[in-house]
Design a protein around this motif. Sequence first.
Motif, PDB file in Angstrom:
ATOM      1  N   LEU A  73      -5.822  -2.733   8.946  1.00  0.00           N
ATOM      2  CA  LEU A  73      -5.422  -3.638   7.870  1.00  0.00           C
ATOM      3  C   LEU A  73      -4.148  -4.387   8.277  1.00  0.00           C
ATOM      4  CD1 LEU A  73      -3.564  -4.035   5.094  1.00  0.00           C
ATOM      5  CD2 LEU A  73      -5.980  -4.602   4.912  1.00  0.00           C
ATOM      6  N   THR A 113       4.701   1.635  -1.492  1.00  0.00           N
ATOM      7  CA  THR A 113       4.873   2.122  -2.871  1.00  0.00           C
ATOM      8  C   THR A 113       5.755   3.370  -2.922  1.00  0.00           C
ATOM      9  OG1 THR A 113       2.882   3.447  -2.613  1.00  0.00           O
ATOM     10  CG2 THR A 113       2.604   1.312  -3.647  1.00  0.00           C
ATOM     11  N   VAL A 137      -4.761  -7.869   1.114  1.00  0.00           N
ATOM     12  CA  VAL A 137      -4.981  -6.457   0.786  1.00  0.00           C
ATOM     13  C   VAL A 137      -6.446  -6.158   1.128  1.00  0.00           C
ATOM     14  CG1 VAL A 137      -5.647  -6.819  -1.632  1.00  0.00           C
ATOM     15  CG2 VAL A 137      -4.392  -4.762  -1.043  1.00  0.00           C
ATOM     16  N   GLU A 195       7.861  -1.041  -2.955  1.00  0.00           N
ATOM     17  CA  GLU A 195       7.211  -1.491  -4.196  1.00  0.00           C
ATOM     18  C   GLU A 195       7.418  -0.418  -5.259  1.00  0.00           C
ATOM     19  OE1 GLU A 195       2.926  -1.903  -4.316  1.00  0.00           O
ATOM     20  OE2 GLU A 195       3.082  -3.519  -5.792  1.00  0.00           O
ATOM     21  N   ILE A 248     -13.643   5.938   9.797  1.00  0.00           N
ATOM     22  CA  ILE A 248     -12.432   6.394  10.478  1.00  0.00           C
ATOM     23  C   ILE A 248     -12.938   7.366  11.528  1.00  0.00           C
ATOM     24  CG2 ILE A 248     -10.274   7.653  10.203  1.00  0.00           C
ATOM     25  CD1 ILE A 248     -10.200   6.561   7.369  1.00  0.00           C
ATOM     26  N   TYR A 262       6.001   5.080  -8.531  1.00  0.00           N
ATOM     27  CA  TYR A 262       5.042   4.025  -8.859  1.00  0.00           C
ATOM     28  C   TYR A 262       3.607   4.534  -8.681  1.00  0.00           C
ATOM     29  CZ  TYR A 262       2.456  -0.381  -8.649  1.00  0.00           C
ATOM     30  OH  TYR A 262       1.542  -1.360  -8.859  1.00  0.00           O
ATOM     31  N   GLY A 298      -7.783   2.983   9.140  1.00  0.00           N
ATOM     32  CA  GLY A 298      -8.007   1.947   8.134  1.00  0.00           C
ATOM     33  C   GLY A 298      -6.709   1.183   7.858  1.00  0.00           C
ATOM     34  N   PHE A 317      -6.433  -9.205  -7.455  1.00  0.00           N
ATOM     35  CA  PHE A 317      -5.198  -9.971  -7.272  1.00  0.00           C
ATOM     36  C   PHE A 317      -5.431 -11.482  -7.289  1.00  0.00           C
ATOM     37  CE2 PHE A 317      -4.359  -5.776  -5.400  1.00  0.00           C
ATOM     38  CZ  PHE A 317      -3.321  -5.403  -6.248  1.00  0.00           C
ATOM     39  N   ARG A 355      -4.715  -6.968  11.122  1.00  0.00           N
ATOM     40  CA  ARG A 355      -5.322  -8.231  10.690  1.00  0.00           C
ATOM     41  C   ARG A 355      -4.409  -9.013   9.746  1.00  0.00           C
ATOM     42  NH1 ARG A 355     -10.461  -6.113   8.213  1.00  0.00           N
ATOM     43  NH2 ARG A 355      -9.132  -4.286   8.055  1.00  0.00           N
ATOM     44  N   HIS A 367      -3.753   6.217   8.762  1.00  0.00           N
ATOM     45  CA  HIS A 367      -4.995   6.309   9.543  1.00  0.00           C
ATOM     46  C   HIS A 367      -5.452   4.943  10.039  1.00  0.00           C
ATOM     47  CE1 HIS A 367      -7.224   4.826   6.091  1.00  0.00           C
ATOM     48  NE2 HIS A 367      -6.797   5.824   5.345  1.00  0.00           N
ATOM     49  N   LYS A 410      -2.213   7.937  -8.848  1.00  0.00           N
ATOM     50  CA  LYS A 410      -2.446   8.632  -7.574  1.00  0.00           C
ATOM     51  C   LYS A 410      -1.951  10.062  -7.714  1.00  0.00           C
ATOM     52  CE  LYS A 410      -3.227   5.276  -4.051  1.00  0.00           C
ATOM     53  NZ  LYS A 410      -3.129   4.942  -2.631  1.00  0.00           N
ATOM     54  N   LYS A 466       4.745  -7.707  -7.378  1.00  0.00           N
ATOM     55  CA  LYS A 466       4.122  -8.581  -6.362  1.00  0.00           C
ATOM     56  C   LYS A 466       4.414 -10.048  -6.668  1.00  0.00           C
ATOM     57  CE  LYS A 466       0.321  -5.495  -5.094  1.00  0.00           C
ATOM     58  NZ  LYS A 466       0.372  -4.375  -6.038  1.00  0.00           N
ATOM     59  N   GLU A 500     -11.740  -7.041   4.920  1.00  0.00           N
ATOM     60  CA  GLU A 500     -12.776  -6.010   4.799  1.00  0.00           C
ATOM     61  C   GLU A 500     -12.197  -4.625   5.104  1.00  0.00           C
ATOM     62  OE1 GLU A 500     -17.104  -4.763   6.562  1.00  0.00           O
ATOM     63  OE2 GLU A 500     -16.234  -6.664   7.235  1.00  0.00           O
ATOM     64  N   ARG A 501     -12.443  -3.666   4.192  1.00  0.00           N
ATOM     65  CA  ARG A 501     -11.888  -2.324   4.429  1.00  0.00           C
ATOM     66  C   ARG A 501     -12.614  -1.651   5.592  1.00  0.00           C
ATOM     67  NH1 ARG A 501     -14.478   2.158   2.610  1.00  0.00           N
ATOM     68  NH2 ARG A 501     -12.622   3.409   2.293  1.00  0.00           N
ATOM     69  N   GLY A 537       0.823  -1.205   0.000  1.00  0.00           N
ATOM     70  CA  GLY A 537       0.000   0.000   0.000  1.00  0.00           C
ATOM     71  C   GLY A 537       0.852   1.247   0.000  1.00  0.00           C
ATOM     72  N   THR A 538       0.157   2.398  -0.138  1.00  0.00           N
ATOM     73  CA  THR A 538       0.846   3.685  -0.086  1.00  0.00           C
ATOM     74  C   THR A 538       0.994   4.122   1.370  1.00  0.00           C
ATOM     75  OG1 THR A 538      -0.259   4.230  -2.160  1.00  0.00           O
ATOM     76  CG2 THR A 538       0.792   6.037  -1.007  1.00  0.00           C
TER      77      THR A 538
HETATM   78  N1  C2G Z   1      -7.510   0.251   3.657  1.00  0.00           N
HETATM   79  C1  C2G Z   1      -8.516  -0.226   4.486  1.00  0.00           C
HETATM   80  N2  C2G Z   1      -9.491   0.639   4.931  1.00  0.00           N
HETATM   81  C2  C2G Z   1      -9.480   1.938   4.572  1.00  0.00           C
HETATM   82  C3  C2G Z   1      -8.476   2.437   3.752  1.00  0.00           C
HETATM   83  C4  C2G Z   1      -7.483   1.556   3.289  1.00  0.00           C
HETATM   84  O1  C2G Z   1      -8.562  -1.412   4.827  1.00  0.00           O
HETATM   85  N3  C2G Z   1     -10.453   2.741   5.024  1.00  0.00           N
HETATM   86  C5  C2G Z   1      -6.457  -0.686   3.158  1.00  0.00           C
HETATM   87  C6  C2G Z   1      -6.376  -0.800   1.633  1.00  0.00           C
HETATM   88  O2  C2G Z   1      -7.366  -1.667   1.137  1.00  0.00           O
HETATM   89  C7  C2G Z   1      -4.964  -1.335   1.441  1.00  0.00           C
HETATM   90  C8  C2G Z   1      -4.188  -0.679   2.581  1.00  0.00           C
HETATM   91  O3  C2G Z   1      -5.169  -0.215   3.533  1.00  0.00           O
HETATM   92  O4  C2G Z   1      -4.937  -2.733   1.615  1.00  0.00           O
HETATM   93  C9  C2G Z   1      -3.351   0.490   2.084  1.00  0.00           C
HETATM   94  O5  C2G Z   1      -4.197   1.398   1.412  1.00  0.00           O
HETATM   95  P1  C2G Z   1      -3.599   2.538   0.461  1.00  0.00           P
HETATM   96  O6  C2G Z   1      -2.528   3.239   1.159  1.00  0.00           O
HETATM   97  O7  C2G Z   1      -4.744   3.310  -0.073  1.00  0.00           O
HETATM   98  O8  C2G Z   1      -2.872   1.717  -0.693  1.00  0.00           O
HETATM   99  P2  C2G Z   1      -3.531   1.091  -1.988  1.00  0.00           P
HETATM  100  O9  C2G Z   1      -3.614   2.106  -3.060  1.00  0.00           O
HETATM  101  O10 C2G Z   1      -4.783   0.395  -1.619  1.00  0.00           O
HETATM  102  O11 C2G Z   1      -2.391   0.055  -2.438  1.00  0.00           O
HETATM  103  O12 C2G Z   1       0.383  -2.059  -4.611  1.00  0.00           O
HETATM  104  C10 C2G Z   1      -0.406  -1.282  -3.761  1.00  0.00           C
HETATM  105  C11 C2G Z   1      -1.562  -2.064  -3.311  1.00  0.00           C
HETATM  106  O13 C2G Z   1      -2.157  -2.611  -4.438  1.00  0.00           O
HETATM  107  C12 C2G Z   1      -2.607  -1.343  -2.489  1.00  0.00           C
END
Ligand code: C2G
Length: 455
Positions: free
Chosen positions: A20, A36, A92, A72, A118, A40, A16, A100, A23, A14, A46, A78, A113-114, A8-9
């Motif tokens: 993540l 990242t 992810v 990354e 927040i 990239y 979220g 994926f 878990r 935060h 982005k 990956k 689950e996202r 992820g970035t």
């Molecule tokens: N995430 C989450 N809940 C949120 C926001 C983000 O569970 N409210 C999770 C995303 O699904 C991801 C991780 O946090 O698994 C990182 O999120 P980002 O920084 O937005 O990165 P992302 O663009 O999802 O990069 O190669 C990069 C990956 O494919 C994911």
Amino acid sequence: MIKVITYGTFDLFHEGHYRLLQRAKALGDYLIVGVTTEAYDKTRGKLNVVDSLTTRIENIKKTGFADEVIIEEAAGQKFNDIKKYHIDVFTVGSDWVGCFDYLRDYCKVVYLERTKNISSTMLREQNSRIQRIGIIGTGRIAQRFIPEAKLVSGISTQGVYNPHEESVREFAGKWEINGYTDLDEFYETIDSVYIASPHETHYGYIKSALEHGKHVLCEKPMVLQKAQAEELFEYAEMRGRILFEGIKTAYCPGFTRLLGIACSGTIGNIRNVEACFTKLEKPDSRELTDLSFGGSFTELGSYVMFPVLKLLGENIEDIRFDSIRDERGLDLFTRAVMTYPGNMGMATVTCGLGVKSEGRLLIAGTKGYIVVEAPWWKTSYFEVHYENQDEVEKYSERFLGDGLRYEISDFLTMINGVGKSGFKLTRSESITLAGVMEEFMRCARKSMDFDIRLK
Ligand code: C2G
């Protein structure tokens, strides 16, 4: 030992992200986190990653969940990492469900689950700059917002409101956000709103959102009466909130560049602007069935009027509308012709939902002209021509995805610098646009009454 990997970035770290990683770690014994690079992320579309790579890595390390952090750098990495690090589980967030699945041949793939909410407490504690945004409306435009907002750092889409339970359930389910049919409950969980409901409901929603202390990004046309626009901007200012009209063209980098060139005197004094935008709609679409507020000018007029106001100004001396209407009176094609004081400029704009024409923006000056072919409203290429036909300057700019990300990003910038009217679409220009809409509706009603009298 079970080895897990996630990527992820992790910008503006935060809750979220934290949940993540927590878990992800629980899925095995050893967690590798791929972060990242900015380069990239740029290729992924982005827009505005805020934190440096070092800060993002530090934030991940602080959680204590990562046993190893890697970088990354490119698409396709990956697959190689999974082999290189002998990974058992790739995980992810569920906003990536399905994306994926191709890795399933090499390891287990788990979509977690996202996090839908927040909490404001956490954001306050961290002095975070994340805006929690909610969407009003569940139509086509609202659908485009979520994937675009995901590419803008500093915004988290948390909920959606629609008074109709079924629509809200379907939308919230699809995008994994909270659905509300109660407006007060909806406002409780957010800091700002994106209004993408039918035009005539904008005024009421903007007012109620501002009353609840929310910043507002509203789809065009923001309102259909000048006095309403004036009232709402004053109200927003009084409450220290941002009111922002979303005309996509205004915020796309290509158009900003075009304005810079057009206004620098390259083509001399600008004397004529012609803009055309047509989009054939299905007969059962809202645009062609809503007899009170549908039709081509209310739908597309903001786009075609926008360059006119930017290039020739707001001081329109005279405006005349002509429309081709269907048997119910709905305008299928409209032309507005404008003049400016002192015989110094004129403009013609056309838009249609039931007539197809060449979408083009043409800016004529005393030394040359600028031409932008369709889709000029998503400006990515334009040419400057002069009397000498061999002398042509060509300009290209990036336009990513659906382009909504640019306006979302500018909306955030305005919130963070609170209170200033953005130069890309000023408060005064939004008010003038509402006045033009009002004049169009007044003329349309008058000519429809006239037609009825003739029959
Ligand atoms: N995430 C989450 N809940 C949120 C926001 C983000 O569970 N409210 C999770 C995303 O699904 C991801 C991780 O946090 O698994 C990182 O999120 P980002 O920084 O937005 O990165 P992302 O663009 O999802 O990069 O190669 C990069 C990956 O494919 C994911």
